[in-house]
Design an enzyme around this catalytic site. Structure first.
Site, mmCIF file in Angstrom:
data_model
loop_
_atom_site.group_PDB
_atom_site.id
_atom_site.type_symbol
_atom_site.label_atom_id
_atom_site.label_comp_id
_atom_site.label_asym_id
_atom_site.label_seq_id
_atom_site.Cartn_x
_atom_site.Cartn_y
_atom_site.Cartn_z
ATOM 1 N N ASP A 92 -1.363 2.485 9.929
ATOM 2 C CA ASP A 92 -2.290 1.707 10.980
ATOM 3 C C ASP A 92 -2.003 0.373 11.186
ATOM 4 O OD1 ASP A 92 -2.691 1.553 8.256
ATOM 5 O OD2 ASP A 92 -5.087 1.238 8.276
ATOM 6 N N GLU B 175 0.837 -1.275 -0.026
ATOM 7 C CA GLU B 175 -0.089 -0.060 -0.079
ATOM 8 C C GLU B 175 0.813 1.238 -0.004
ATOM 9 O OE1 GLU B 175 -4.473 1.158 1.529
ATOM 10 O OE2 GLU B 175 -3.094 -0.339 2.866
ATOM 11 N N TYR C 107 0.000 -7.815 -1.694
ATOM 12 C CA TYR C 107 -1.126 -7.002 -0.878
ATOM 13 C C TYR C 107 -2.360 -7.440 -1.391
ATOM 14 C CZ TYR C 107 -4.074 -2.998 0.446
ATOM 15 O OH TYR C 107 -5.033 -2.099 0.813
ATOM 16 N N ASP D 125 0.421 -8.016 3.749
ATOM 17 C CA ASP D 125 -0.636 -7.790 4.168
ATOM 18 C C ASP D 125 -1.753 -8.674 3.324
ATOM 19 O OD1 ASP D 125 -3.319 -7.011 4.861
ATOM 20 O OD2 ASP D 125 -3.150 -4.972 4.348
ATOM 21 N N ASN E 192 -4.809 -9.563 4.524
ATOM 22 C CA ASN E 192 -5.926 -9.418 4.591
ATOM 23 C C ASN E 192 -6.838 -10.347 5.281
ATOM 24 O OD1 ASN E 192 -6.911 -6.301 4.306
ATOM 25 N ND2 ASN E 192 -6.189 -6.418 2.238
#
Length: 258
Positions: A245, A39, A109, A148, A150
């Site tokens: 985050d 990201e 990602y 990530d 997710n």
């Protein structure tokens, strides 16, 4: 004799913003062999990073501005570099694969299925293609996957498991994709070392006091093909590191780069 290699992975949620929040200090403190980002949210020419002459920089930008994208900064020149899964696809810049003599390194990602699950079908189709891709690579040599992904795989990987069942990132379908990947011989390095360790998360909502109270999810991983599981020295969650985050995750492997 194997060398010790250090890998770091971090979803920076916008690299330009993260740089204003201390990214370079964190980057240099790790002195990693491989520093993988997700990201990055930028296009070519939108940032100038002076990481020192020892680092080679590889970027996969999303076509859409301010969205997605990945990068790998490494001290080691790869044999080959591959962007995306198939050639000339992956407009969202989600994957970079570096090939070395003894392993492939992939930063990824994974698409988010969205809060209303409107992208779940796309996500599951993407997961199938990704699993086929990494399984094919694994048939050639060891594979290290980071990024990530997710998904919080196990109940222990999310703070409030019962109330999150069925939510984006914690659907039965997404969790099953991670289970299937592990059945194909990919080992979750952190859970390999710490199978029962609770309250270790890598992502927190921006809502007030959520990170302070550690109401988080573990959705950032290092997965290694099973032939590397006995080479894992350490796998950490760097939840003290701010700037995004997400927090960085790290892996130390006893392995030669050549």
């Amino acid at each position: 004799m194997n060398n010790e290699l250090t890998f770091v992975s971090w979803n920076v949620n916008g690299l330009r913003a993260c740089v204003t929040k201390g990214f370079l200090d964190h980057f240099h403190s790790y002195d990693a062999d491989f520093f993988c980002l997700q990201e990055i949210k930028l296009q070519e020419g939108q940032i100038e990073l002076d990481l020192g002459p020892e680092y080679k920089l590889f970027w996969n930008y999303a076509q859409k501005k301010g969205y997605s994208g990945t990068a790998i900064f490494t001290k080691h020149e790869p044999i080959s570099v591959h962007y995306g899964i198939e050639d000339n696809e992956e407009p969202e810049g989600r994957i970079i694969t570096l090939e070395y003599e003894s392993f492939f390194l992939i930063t990824v990602y994974t698409p988010n299925s969205k809060r209303d699950l409107s992208r779940l079908d796309y996500r599951l189709e993407w997961e199938q293609r990704f699993a086929s891709y990494v399984t094919e690579l694994k048939s050639k040599k060891a594979v290290i996957i980071c990024g990530d992904l997710n998904v919080a795989h196990l109940d222990i990987d999310v703070k409030n498991a019962k109330s999150n069942i069925g939510n984006s990132g914690f659907t039965a379908e997404e969790r099953a994709c991670m289970s299937a990947l592990q059945k194909q011989g990919f080992v979750d390095s952190f859970r390999h070392l710490y199978p029962e360790l609770e309250d270790r998360f890598t992502w927190w909502s921006f809502m007030a006091k959520v990170r302070e109270r550690n109401i988080g999810w573990r959705i950032d991983y290092f997965l290694v093909s099973e032939q590397l599981q006995n080479h894992i020295i350490e796998a950490t969650i760097e939840d003290h590191v701010m700037g995004s985050d997400h927090c960085p995750v790290t892996l130390k492997l006893a392995i030669d780069v050549s």
